[in-house]
Write an enzyme that holds these catalytic residues in place. Sequence first.
Site, short mmCIF file in Angstrom:
data_model
loop_
_atom_site.label_atom_id
_atom_site.label_comp_id
_atom_site.label_asym_id
_atom_site.label_seq_id
_atom_site.Cartn_x
_atom_site.Cartn_y
_atom_site.Cartn_z
CB CYS A 182 -1.71 1.40 6.16
SG CYS A 182 -1.28 0.62 4.48
CD GLU A 211 -1.84 4.25 3.37
OE1 GLU A 211 -1.59 3.44 2.44
OE2 GLU A 211 -2.96 4.02 3.75
CB CYS A 232 -6.30 -0.63 5.46
SG CYS A 232 -4.67 -1.18 5.25
CG HIS A 247 -2.06 -1.03 1.13
ND1 HIS A 247 -2.96 -1.08 2.23
CD2 HIS A 247 -2.21 -2.25 0.15
CE1 HIS A 247 -3.90 -2.25 2.15
NE2 HIS A 247 -3.33 -2.68 0.74
#
Lengths: 147, 147
Positions: free
Chosen positions: B81, B50, B78, B48
């Site tokens: 993260c 991040e 999420c 992801h």
Amino acid sequence: MHSALEEANSCIARDEVPIGAVLVERDTGKIVAQAGNRTRELADPTAHAEMLVIRQHCEKLGVQRLPEYDLYVTLEPCPMCAAAISYARINTLYIGASDPKSGGVISGPCLYEHSQLHHKPQVVSDLMSDECGQILTEFFKKKRKLR
Amino acid sequence: MHSALEEANSCIARDEVPIGAVLVERDTGKIVAQAGNRTRELADPTAHAEMLVIRQHCEKLGVQRLPEYDLYVTLEPCPMCAAAISYARINTLYIGASDPKSGGVISGPCLYEHSQLHHKPQVVSDLMSDECGQILTEFFKKKRKLR
């Protein structure tokens, strides 16, 4: 879980918190990836044992999902790893010792109880929990003595 | 957040879910890392935006913690993260659109409300949320038409 414990043991020489994880192919029982924590070595706060085995095997297969695999880990996964295990569609998660202080599966946020986690793996906990917990207890006891 | 949106836009050409993140040095306001999602490209369910900026800058500095940095992300992180942001000791988390379906900061497990997350970043939400949400809505609308 014996192999996961070996990985945890191997962390001690690297001065990493001793937690180990092993990824197993369900059909064959074959270990396809194994790792211990490497957050210090890699300067990567996300390099937990569970993340390393998932990333390693996904990269090898060129996939993002591992529904035909089970994960064994010596300590209850933290919320980050618990979520990654869900995203990777791991079938069954076998946990050694529980971790009320930092865990995210059976402790605290209990991630798999929330609809935001779209896949909920089967969870089997307390597998060789004494051995898995003891290695951590001894590691931190020695750390405190060194201070 | 404009730069994070640019990163989100750059995801579309790679057929990745358009979410972007930018890491900013607090003292100088300088962008030190930026990324969009790369889960497909890298065959890595943990890639992801991040995670990528945190890992990138930690590796560059050889550290596991980034307390002097803020993170801007176009969509509510999420749970994976959100936890990684805590472990990296990010100072302030700026969120574009909220994500009731998969988010973990202000939605569902609300990770920072649990003691298992030992560092709780400051959270500023709803920053350019319309623009940040719209790019996702349009991406998924086009996806559905292609089916």
